[in-house]
Scaffold this motif. Sequence first.
Motif, mmCIF file in Angstrom:
data_model
loop_
_atom_site.group_PDB
_atom_site.id
_atom_site.type_symbol
_atom_site.label_atom_id
_atom_site.label_comp_id
_atom_site.label_asym_id
_atom_site.label_seq_id
_atom_site.Cartn_x
_atom_site.Cartn_y
_atom_site.Cartn_z
ATOM 1 N N HIS A 71 0.823 -1.217 0.000
ATOM 2 C CA HIS A 71 0.000 0.000 0.000
ATOM 3 C C HIS A 71 0.851 1.258 0.000
ATOM 4 O O HIS A 71 0.410 2.331 0.416
ATOM 5 C CB HIS A 71 -1.034 -0.067 1.124
ATOM 6 C CG HIS A 71 -1.883 -1.291 0.966
ATOM 7 N ND1 HIS A 71 -2.898 -1.377 0.037
ATOM 8 C CD2 HIS A 71 -1.765 -2.525 1.514
ATOM 9 C CE1 HIS A 71 -3.401 -2.606 0.043
ATOM 10 N NE2 HIS A 71 -2.733 -3.322 0.947
ATOM 11 N N CYS A 109 -7.434 0.887 -5.120
ATOM 12 C CA CYS A 109 -6.901 -0.281 -4.408
ATOM 13 C C CYS A 109 -7.955 -0.786 -3.429
ATOM 14 O O CYS A 109 -8.839 -0.034 -3.012
ATOM 15 C CB CYS A 109 -5.629 0.129 -3.670
ATOM 16 S SG CYS A 109 -4.852 -1.221 -2.763
ATOM 17 N N CYS A 121 -7.639 -1.177 -0.426
ATOM 18 C CA CYS A 121 -7.524 -0.473 0.854
ATOM 19 C C CYS A 121 -8.289 0.845 0.838
ATOM 20 O O CYS A 121 -8.409 1.499 1.869
ATOM 21 C CB CYS A 121 -6.061 -0.211 1.204
ATOM 22 S SG CYS A 121 -5.302 1.074 0.200
ATOM 23 N N CYS A 130 -1.811 2.217 -5.345
ATOM 24 C CA CYS A 130 -0.917 1.443 -4.469
ATOM 25 C C CYS A 130 -0.164 0.396 -5.292
ATOM 26 O O CYS A 130 -0.638 -0.044 -6.344
ATOM 27 C CB CYS A 130 -1.721 0.691 -3.415
ATOM 28 S SG CYS A 130 -2.548 1.725 -2.240
HETATM 29 ZN ZN LIG Z 1 -3.769 0.010 -1.133
#
Ligand SMILES: [Zn+2]
Length: 372
Positions: free
Chosen positions: A212, A222, A224, A229
């Motif tokens: 990340h 991403c 996340c 990332c």
């Molecule tokens: Zn990420």
Amino acid sequence: MARNTKLSRATVSAIVEELIDARLVREARVGASRGGRRPTILELNPDVGRVVGIDIGATHLIVVVADLRGRALAECELGFDIASGPEAGLDRVGRAVDEMLRQAGCLWESVVTVAVGVPGPVVSKLGMVVAPPIMPGWDGFPIQKYLRERWAKPVYVDNDADLGALGEWSYGAGKNESNLTYIKIGTGIGCGILLDGQIYRGVLGTAGEIGHVTISEDGPPCTCGNYGCLEAMAGGRAIAQRAQLAIKAGQRTALTAISAARELTARDVAEAAKEGDAVAQQLLSDAGRHIGSALASLINLLNPGLVLLGGGVVGAGDILLNSVRAAVAERSMRPSLQATRVDVGSLGRRSTVMGAVSLGLTHTFHSYVEAG
Ligand SMILES: [Zn+2]
């Protein structure tokens, strides 16, 4: 032993006696004399107990039952679906462990420690993952507590890449290198950092999330929640998605036939690249370049002696490795670059599970010593 540990001979004998009382160490034989009294050769008693190592991946599960020297007595690798959630998932893990103990001819009573690797950021003190991008349904589930209650054994939970670093250091390509980083390229991308022979976990335990790190500020979304990332550009899932895009764009590749039959995986791409497929080779080489860029930063920051690559995508051929090395050479500072080797781990798919065995053994020996 006294010489190596700089402890007095009396202290060493007292400790050895304790270990013999705990049956952890035994007298193996009498050695040859080097002038004085003939020495007694001691050895670790590998049969006092068993350690279970478990690697829970996004799509695989590996279980090893080992003796106290870390030798595998039984081992299996099964398909796994992390998205089935913690209860169903851990139930499957439990059945696999029971089966491996049966194959190894061991009873649960002989198990002293269990260690588990999971593909998400682990809060060490709690033994759970928090906001794991590729473990839907596991956020905040008390994995360690749940398994301790189920098995009534000491259970330790750690990040899969941290254990990969520990596994390669204990049994693989990282022996004798106490400053190493292990990059696991699976569905996601993780990183285990070993500094001075200790896993560096950070304040919470979530250090090493190289997947990340931002590679491109306006890159693809991403898991996340961020954009651009490393994982979103070069993780296994991203490689498979990019292969799909190449097929859609009409590029000629052997992957078209596979994707017509089932969902493409990064391993398919790696296999096709090995067979000489130009599109697949380009995809891996692009992924390697992104990974190498992130690694160059890591190398500049930490100055490790060794960087090992592992995970499902790495095994097939040198294309990814060569591309990573080229980007690292291009982008890292010369002094740190000269001190750092970039290579592939030697344990293959077993790095994490053997790291779990190693962690289990460490806790086992600590508990014996603390219990006196
Ligand atoms: Zn990420």
